[in-house]
Design a protein around this motif. Structure first.
Motif, PDB file in Angstrom:
ATOM      1  N   ALA A  49       0.821  -1.206   0.000  1.00 43.96           N
ATOM      2  CA  ALA A  49       0.000   0.000   0.000  1.00 43.96           C
ATOM      3  C   ALA A  49       0.860   1.262   0.000  1.00 43.96           C
ATOM      4  O   ALA A  49       1.995   1.282   0.492  1.00 43.96           O
ATOM      5  N   THR A  50       0.275   2.336  -0.530  1.00 43.72           N
ATOM      6  CA  THR A  50       0.903   3.653  -0.515  1.00 43.72           C
ATOM      7  C   THR A  50       0.191   4.523   0.508  1.00 43.72           C
ATOM      8  O   THR A  50      -1.041   4.646   0.470  1.00 43.72           O
ATOM      9  N   ALA A  51       0.944   5.110   1.424  1.00 39.03           N
ATOM     10  CA  ALA A  51       0.343   5.913   2.489  1.00 39.03           C
ATOM     11  C   ALA A  51       1.118   7.206   2.678  1.00 39.03           C
ATOM     12  O   ALA A  51       2.355   7.221   2.647  1.00 39.03           O
ATOM     13  N   ARG A  52       0.366   8.289   2.886  1.00 44.61           N
ATOM     14  CA  ARG A  52       0.935   9.571   3.243  1.00 44.61           C
ATOM     15  C   ARG A  52       0.337   9.982   4.582  1.00 44.61           C
ATOM     16  O   ARG A  52      -0.886  10.056   4.719  1.00 44.61           O
ATOM     17  N   VAL A  53       1.197  10.236   5.555  1.00 47.29           N
ATOM     18  CA  VAL A  53       0.764  10.447   6.935  1.00 47.29           C
ATOM     19  C   VAL A  53       1.219  11.814   7.415  1.00 47.29           C
ATOM     20  O   VAL A  53       2.391  12.182   7.241  1.00 47.29           O
ATOM     21  N   VAL A  54       0.303  12.563   8.022  1.00 46.57           N
ATOM     22  CA  VAL A  54       0.626  13.854   8.619  1.00 46.57           C
ATOM     23  C   VAL A  54       0.172  13.822  10.072  1.00 46.57           C
ATOM     24  O   VAL A  54      -0.997  13.551  10.363  1.00 46.57           O
ATOM     25  N   LEU A  55       1.091  14.089  10.989  1.00 52.18           N
ATOM     26  CA  LEU A  55       0.781  14.030  12.414  1.00 52.18           C
ATOM     27  C   LEU A  55       1.253  15.296  13.112  1.00 52.18           C
ATOM     28  O   LEU A  55       2.391  15.743  12.918  1.00 52.18           O
ATOM     29  N   LEU A  56       0.355  15.841  13.915  1.00 50.42           N
ATOM     30  CA  LEU A  56       0.680  17.035  14.697  1.00 50.42           C
ATOM     31  C   LEU A  56       0.889  16.620  16.149  1.00 50.42           C
ATOM     32  O   LEU A  56      -0.024  16.086  16.788  1.00 50.42           O
ATOM     33  N   ALA A  57       2.100  16.842  16.657  1.00 50.90           N
ATOM     34  CA  ALA A  57       2.410  16.479  18.038  1.00 50.90           C
ATOM     35  C   ALA A  57       3.736  17.103  18.439  1.00 50.90           C
ATOM     36  O   ALA A  57       4.605  17.318  17.589  1.00 50.90           O
ATOM     37  N   PRO A  58       3.922  17.402  19.747  1.00 54.00           N
ATOM     38  CA  PRO A  58       5.237  17.841  20.213  1.00 54.00           C
ATOM     39  C   PRO A  58       6.280  16.761  19.953  1.00 54.00           C
ATOM     40  O   PRO A  58       5.954  15.566  19.859  1.00 54.00           O
ATOM     41  N   GLU A  59       7.525  17.163  19.850  1.00 48.51           N
ATOM     42  CA  GLU A  59       8.580  16.211  19.520  1.00 48.51           C
ATOM     43  C   GLU A  59       8.678  15.085  20.536  1.00 48.51           C
ATOM     44  O   GLU A  59       8.966  13.935  20.180  1.00 48.51           O
ATOM     45  N   ASP A  60       8.411  15.378  21.829  1.00 48.31           N
ATOM     46  CA  ASP A  60       8.545  14.321  22.832  1.00 48.31           C
ATOM     47  C   ASP A  60       7.370  13.349  22.815  1.00 48.31           C
ATOM     48  O   ASP A  60       7.333  12.413  23.617  1.00 48.31           O
ATOM     49  N   HIS A  61       6.408  13.542  21.913  1.00 50.89           N
ATOM     50  CA  HIS A  61       5.301  12.609  21.761  1.00 50.89           C
ATOM     51  C   HIS A  61       5.423  11.782  20.485  1.00 50.89           C
ATOM     52  O   HIS A  61       4.524  11.012  20.173  1.00 50.89           O
ATOM     53  N   HIS A  62       6.522  11.935  19.754  1.00 52.09           N
ATOM     54  CA  HIS A  62       6.700  11.154  18.540  1.00 52.09           C
ATOM     55  C   HIS A  62       6.935   9.687  18.879  1.00 52.09           C
ATOM     56  O   HIS A  62       7.604   9.366  19.865  1.00 52.09           O
TER      57      HIS A  62
END
Length: 257
Positions: free
Chosen positions: A152-165
């Motif tokens: 599968a092809t997926a494009r993911v965008v996530l908003l979070a502080p760096e310490d929550h990655h």
């Protein structure tokens, strides 16, 4: 016990009791709580029939003052064979109810739970998948990625502080973008690939409902059936207040948001 308002015309699901079997820090800002159902048969019946990757439950979280507060969370890795699952909680110190409960949870603690609900699973026939959200949507996005075939092809965008990655399961063609602000802008910046797109966008209500949804449905012209977009929370509102806001939005728009 404080419970979520029952929506008219919907039958209340029975409560299942779960016991904490372990806790760990997925990242500095996320606590993972492992749970086992006391009633294995009921767990298998409810979760075995669910193929959704955005499975969610209503948790009755015990508070230090003896009350309980109901909050909604996505379920990770439910296993009907062992009646186990996990839930990850965002923790911002002593802020809120759910995060502090998770931070102090110990093996042997118990809590009540209703569910699961859910409405989305990635369509493997789509040409590519767009998955976007903030910390609240992260568990469902992780579950969706884990359910995708390797091709599968997926494009993911996530908003979070760096310490929550956190580490994410990926396919052979997955691109992940982490941002610290402007989720709608980051979604618009994703290269729009040819073919049929299948989208899952969940997070703060104003950002996803007013920022991302018009872009997908109107500007990109995606069919409504190929878009799962909804607010998991709204800035400045408790979950109780947010449920009222969602009901008002559905009534004003005449659809399920």
């Amino acid at each position: 016990m404080t419970q979520a308002p029952v929506q008219r015309g919907r039958r209340e699901r029975p409560v299942t009791t779960f016991t904490v079997t372990g806790t760990s820090r997925t990242s500095p800002g996320l606590v993972r709580v492992e749970l086992r159902a006391d009633d294995a048969e009921a767990f298998a019946e409810r979760f075995g029939a669910s193929a959704y990757t955005d499975r969610y439950v209503k948790l009755a979280l015990p508070q230090p003052d003896g009350t309980e507060v109901v909050r909604t969370y996505t379920v990770l890795e439910p296993d009907p064979a062992t009646a186990t699952m996990a839930i990850e909680f965002v923790v911002h110190g002593d802020e809120g109810y759910a995060g502090p409960w998770a931070a102090r949870a110990e093996v042997g603690d118990s809590l009540g739970m209703r569910g699961p609900g859910g409405a989305y699973a990635p369509d493997v026939d789509a040409d590519w998948h767009l998955l976007a959200g903030d910390e609240a949507g992260l568990p469902a996005i992780r579950a969706a990625l884990a359910a995708l075939p390797a091709s599968a092809t997926a494009r993911v965008v996530l908003l979070a502080p760096e310490d929550h990655h956190v580490d994410l399961p990926t396919t052979d063609d997955t691109e992940v973008t982490w941002v610290t602000d402007d989720l709608p802008g980051a979604v618009r910046a994703v290269e729009w690939l040819p073919g049929r797109a299948y989208a899952f966008v969940h997070g703060e209500a104003d950002a996803v409902m007013h920022g991302v949804r018009p872009y997908l449905l109107k500007e990109r012209g995606l069919p409504r059936a190929d878009v799962s977009v909804s607010g998991y929370w709204r800035r400045g509102r408790t979950e109780e207040g947010f449920r009222d806001w969602k009901a008002e939005l559905r009534a004003s728009e005449g659809d399920d948001g």
